[in-house]
Design a protein around this motif. Structure first.
Motif, PDB file in Angstrom:
ATOM      1  N   PRO A 126     -32.305 -68.539  97.586  1.00 41.40           N
ATOM      2  CA  PRO A 126     -33.473 -69.423  97.553  1.00 41.40           C
ATOM      3  C   PRO A 126     -34.183 -69.416  96.202  1.00 41.40           C
ATOM      4  O   PRO A 126     -34.201 -68.411  95.492  1.00 41.40           O
ATOM      5  CB  PRO A 126     -34.379 -68.813  98.628  1.00 41.40           C
ATOM      6  CG  PRO A 126     -34.034 -67.370  98.642  1.00 41.40           C
ATOM      7  CD  PRO A 126     -32.619 -67.222  98.156  1.00 41.40           C
ATOM      8  N   GLY A 127     -34.772 -70.532  95.874  1.00 37.14           N
ATOM      9  CA  GLY A 127     -35.542 -70.629  94.631  1.00 37.14           C
ATOM     10  C   GLY A 127     -36.062 -72.033  94.480  1.00 37.14           C
ATOM     11  O   GLY A 127     -35.865 -72.879  95.364  1.00 37.14           O
ATOM     12  N   SER A 128     -36.714 -72.281  93.356  1.00 35.10           N
ATOM     13  CA  SER A 128     -37.205 -73.650  93.163  1.00 35.10           C
ATOM     14  C   SER A 128     -36.180 -74.520  92.440  1.00 35.10           C
ATOM     15  O   SER A 128     -36.133 -75.724  92.647  1.00 35.10           O
ATOM     16  CB  SER A 128     -38.557 -73.661  92.451  1.00 35.10           C
ATOM     17  OG  SER A 128     -38.678 -72.585  91.583  1.00 35.10           O
ATOM     18  N   PHE A 129     -35.399 -73.929  91.565  1.00 31.18           N
ATOM     19  CA  PHE A 129     -34.320 -74.659  90.879  1.00 31.18           C
ATOM     20  C   PHE A 129     -34.795 -75.994  90.285  1.00 31.18           C
ATOM     21  O   PHE A 129     -34.196 -77.029  90.516  1.00 31.18           O
ATOM     22  CB  PHE A 129     -33.127 -74.886  91.834  1.00 31.18           C
ATOM     23  CG  PHE A 129     -32.615 -73.610  92.428  1.00 31.18           C
ATOM     24  CD1 PHE A 129     -31.871 -72.725  91.673  1.00 31.18           C
ATOM     25  CD2 PHE A 129     -32.908 -73.266  93.744  1.00 31.18           C
ATOM     26  CE1 PHE A 129     -31.421 -71.522  92.203  1.00 31.18           C
ATOM     27  CE2 PHE A 129     -32.469 -72.068  94.292  1.00 31.18           C
ATOM     28  CZ  PHE A 129     -31.720 -71.199  93.522  1.00 31.18           C
ATOM     29  N   LEU A 154     -42.666 -72.432  97.917  1.00 33.51           N
ATOM     30  CA  LEU A 154     -42.946 -71.270  97.078  1.00 33.51           C
ATOM     31  C   LEU A 154     -44.390 -71.301  96.590  1.00 33.51           C
ATOM     32  O   LEU A 154     -44.944 -72.353  96.334  1.00 33.51           O
ATOM     33  CB  LEU A 154     -41.987 -71.225  95.876  1.00 33.51           C
ATOM     34  CG  LEU A 154     -40.516 -71.138  96.259  1.00 33.51           C
ATOM     35  CD1 LEU A 154     -39.635 -71.155  95.023  1.00 33.51           C
ATOM     36  CD2 LEU A 154     -40.260 -69.861  97.061  1.00 33.51           C
ATOM     37  N   VAL A 191     -33.851 -66.810  80.151  1.00 36.19           N
ATOM     38  CA  VAL A 191     -33.736 -68.185  80.651  1.00 36.19           C
ATOM     39  C   VAL A 191     -34.461 -68.340  81.985  1.00 36.19           C
ATOM     40  O   VAL A 191     -34.116 -67.679  82.961  1.00 36.19           O
ATOM     41  CB  VAL A 191     -32.241 -68.564  80.804  1.00 36.19           C
ATOM     42  CG1 VAL A 191     -32.098 -69.911  81.502  1.00 36.19           C
ATOM     43  CG2 VAL A 191     -31.554 -68.589  79.444  1.00 36.19           C
ATOM     44  N   GLU A 193     -40.645 -59.291  93.452  1.00 30.64           N
ATOM     45  CA  GLU A 193     -39.400 -59.309  94.251  1.00 30.64           C
ATOM     46  C   GLU A 193     -39.403 -58.177  95.281  1.00 30.64           C
ATOM     47  O   GLU A 193     -38.938 -58.337  96.409  1.00 30.64           O
ATOM     48  CB  GLU A 193     -38.174 -59.168  93.334  1.00 30.64           C
ATOM     49  CG  GLU A 193     -37.931 -60.383  92.453  1.00 30.64           C
ATOM     50  CD  GLU A 193     -37.546 -61.641  93.229  1.00 30.64           C
ATOM     51  OE1 GLU A 193     -37.136 -61.545  94.400  1.00 30.64           O
ATOM     52  OE2 GLU A 193     -37.686 -62.737  92.654  1.00 30.64           O
ATOM     53  N   SER A 225     -36.358 -71.694  84.375  1.00 29.46           N
ATOM     54  CA  SER A 225     -36.564 -73.146  84.415  1.00 29.46           C
ATOM     55  C   SER A 225     -37.863 -73.497  83.700  1.00 29.46           C
ATOM     56  O   SER A 225     -37.929 -74.475  82.949  1.00 29.46           O
ATOM     57  CB  SER A 225     -36.626 -73.633  85.862  1.00 29.46           C
ATOM     58  OG  SER A 225     -35.467 -73.258  86.552  1.00 29.46           O
ATOM     59  N   THR A 226     -38.885 -72.690  83.922  1.00 27.80           N
ATOM     60  CA  THR A 226     -40.198 -72.973  83.333  1.00 27.80           C
ATOM     61  C   THR A 226     -40.154 -72.967  81.803  1.00 27.80           C
ATOM     62  O   THR A 226     -40.646 -73.899  81.159  1.00 27.80           O
ATOM     63  CB  THR A 226     -41.219 -71.913  83.828  1.00 27.80           C
ATOM     64  OG1 THR A 226     -41.127 -71.860  85.239  1.00 27.80           O
ATOM     65  CG2 THR A 226     -42.630 -72.249  83.399  1.00 27.80           C
ATOM     66  N   ARG A 241     -31.198 -62.603  95.143  1.00 25.89           N
ATOM     67  CA  ARG A 241     -32.249 -62.817  94.152  1.00 25.89           C
ATOM     68  C   ARG A 241     -31.749 -62.283  92.818  1.00 25.89           C
ATOM     69  O   ARG A 241     -30.999 -61.310  92.770  1.00 25.89           O
ATOM     70  CB  ARG A 241     -33.541 -62.085  94.534  1.00 25.89           C
ATOM     71  CG  ARG A 241     -34.168 -62.536  95.836  1.00 25.89           C
ATOM     72  CD  ARG A 241     -34.685 -63.937  95.813  1.00 25.89           C
ATOM     73  NE  ARG A 241     -35.887 -64.065  94.994  1.00 25.89           N
ATOM     74  CZ  ARG A 241     -36.444 -65.228  94.674  1.00 25.89           C
ATOM     75  NH1 ARG A 241     -35.912 -66.365  95.085  1.00 25.89           N
ATOM     76  NH2 ARG A 241     -37.529 -65.268  93.931  1.00 25.89           N
ATOM     77  N   GLY A 242     -32.176 -62.908  91.753  1.00 19.86           N
ATOM     78  CA  GLY A 242     -31.777 -62.458  90.419  1.00 19.86           C
ATOM     79  C   GLY A 242     -32.925 -61.715  89.760  1.00 19.86           C
ATOM     80  O   GLY A 242     -34.089 -62.046  89.976  1.00 19.86           O
ATOM     81  N   LEU A 243     -32.601 -60.711  88.994  1.00 22.31           N
ATOM     82  CA  LEU A 243     -33.634 -59.973  88.258  1.00 22.31           C
ATOM     83  C   LEU A 243     -33.405 -60.120  86.768  1.00 22.31           C
ATOM     84  O   LEU A 243     -32.308 -59.856  86.274  1.00 22.31           O
ATOM     85  CB  LEU A 243     -33.602 -58.485  88.630  1.00 22.31           C
ATOM     86  CG  LEU A 243     -34.017 -58.108  90.045  1.00 22.31           C
ATOM     87  CD1 LEU A 243     -33.813 -56.617  90.269  1.00 22.31           C
ATOM     88  CD2 LEU A 243     -35.467 -58.485  90.313  1.00 22.31           C
ATOM     89  N   ILE A 267     -25.467 -66.277  88.414  1.00 17.34           N
ATOM     90  CA  ILE A 267     -25.695 -65.459  89.623  1.00 17.34           C
ATOM     91  C   ILE A 267     -24.825 -66.000  90.770  1.00 17.34           C
ATOM     92  O   ILE A 267     -24.163 -65.235  91.480  1.00 17.34           O
ATOM     93  CB  ILE A 267     -27.195 -65.506  90.041  1.00 17.34           C
ATOM     94  CG1 ILE A 267     -28.096 -64.872  88.982  1.00 17.34           C
ATOM     95  CG2 ILE A 267     -27.412 -64.886  91.430  1.00 17.34           C
ATOM     96  CD1 ILE A 267     -28.164 -63.371  88.965  1.00 17.34           C
ATOM     97  N   THR A 280     -29.394 -60.157  85.767  1.00 16.13           N
ATOM     98  CA  THR A 280     -29.149 -61.366  84.987  1.00 16.13           C
ATOM     99  C   THR A 280     -27.855 -61.232  84.167  1.00 16.13           C
ATOM    100  O   THR A 280     -27.444 -60.122  83.821  1.00 16.13           O
ATOM    101  CB  THR A 280     -30.360 -61.603  84.045  1.00 16.13           C
ATOM    102  OG1 THR A 280     -30.136 -62.799  83.340  1.00 16.13           O
ATOM    103  CG2 THR A 280     -30.563 -60.469  83.074  1.00 16.13           C
ATOM    104  N   ASP A 300     -40.067 -58.957  86.822  1.00 17.57           N
ATOM    105  CA  ASP A 300     -39.641 -59.628  88.067  1.00 17.57           C
ATOM    106  C   ASP A 300     -39.724 -58.667  89.254  1.00 17.57           C
ATOM    107  O   ASP A 300     -39.851 -59.077  90.399  1.00 17.57           O
ATOM    108  CB  ASP A 300     -38.171 -60.090  87.976  1.00 17.57           C
ATOM    109  CG  ASP A 300     -38.000 -61.427  87.260  1.00 17.57           C
ATOM    110  OD1 ASP A 300     -39.006 -62.129  87.081  1.00 17.57           O
ATOM    111  OD2 ASP A 300     -36.857 -61.757  86.887  1.00 17.57           O
ATOM    112  N   HIS A 322     -29.079 -69.278  86.827  1.00 17.77           N
ATOM    113  CA  HIS A 322     -28.789 -69.428  88.260  1.00 17.77           C
ATOM    114  C   HIS A 322     -27.280 -69.546  88.502  1.00 17.77           C
ATOM    115  O   HIS A 322     -26.734 -68.918  89.409  1.00 17.77           O
ATOM    116  CB  HIS A 322     -29.457 -70.692  88.826  1.00 17.77           C
ATOM    117  CG  HIS A 322     -30.948 -70.742  88.728  1.00 17.77           C
ATOM    118  ND1 HIS A 322     -31.618 -71.795  88.145  1.00 17.77           N
ATOM    119  CD2 HIS A 322     -31.912 -69.886  89.152  1.00 17.77           C
ATOM    120  CE1 HIS A 322     -32.930 -71.591  88.233  1.00 17.77           C
ATOM    121  NE2 HIS A 322     -33.135 -70.435  88.820  1.00 17.77           N
TER     122      HIS A 322
END
Ligand code: ADP
Length: 173
Positions: A13-16, A45, A136, A108, A138-139, A97-99, A26, A129, A104, A23
């Protein structure tokens, strides 16, 4: 405890907004462990109210589908409720989930703890990661792109095209 299917299934899950190479990395690595990974575009979220979205949930789903069109083991879904309810309904084994950095960890850790309270059948699975992708997000990429920088190296081709279109149309929310 409910019966889980033989196939090992995870949700990510995430906002992507949008999906990045961080992403993608992962997801690809997780397929070494899981038989099927569903990328879940979560619209509930906490950050959603604070952040300005570039892509609608449908556009984000479309881009993820495009990136993984040749990988049948990657599915995409939308979730506007609790991720743990989604996990229960879909009988998944794990939440991925990615760290990226120590920063993070705190949030998390909290999220994994509350998620275990909500659904003890599902394990949260953390992955480090990928190489040179720790910075990296998205924001950050959206910020760079909005000021005219190239983010081509850090996103799949389809995403780079879509980002350029958004900027050209000044269709940024
Ligand atoms: P963001 O907007 O921060 O990129 P998302 O909400 O889309 O994040 O992220 C979904 C999940 O992917 C989170 O667990 C996040 O930590 C992870 N993630 C995002 N970018 C990376 C990256 N570069 N490397 C590893 N994990 C990442």
């Amino acid at each position: 405890m409910y019966d889980l299917p033989m196939k090992k299934r995870a949700i990510y899950p995430g906002s992507f907004d949008p999906i990045t190479n961080g992403h993608v990395d992962i997801i690809k690595r997780s397929l070494k462990i899981f038989d099927e990974v569903t990328v879940v575009v979560a619209t509930n979220l906490r950050k959603s109210s604070q952040k300005s979205w570039w892509f609608s949930p449908e556009e984000r789903i479309e881009l993820i589908r495009e990136v993984f069109k040749k990988e049948k083991r990657v599915k995409v879904a939308l979730c506007d409720g609790l991720i743990m309810d989604f996990a229960r309904k879909n009988k998944v084994h794990a939440v991925l989930r990615g760290l990226r950095a120590a920063s993070d960890f705190e949030s998390e850790f909290m999220m994994a703890a509350i998620n275990r309270e909500l659904n003890e059948n599902v394990e949260t699975f953390f992955m480090m990661t990928g190489k040179n992708l720790f910075f990296v997000s998205s924001t950050v990429l959206k910020e760079v792109a909005a000021f005219g920088g190239s983010i081509e190296e850090y996103v799949p081709k389809a995403v780079w095209i879509a980002v350029k279109e958004k900027i050209r149309g000044a269709d940024i929310r």
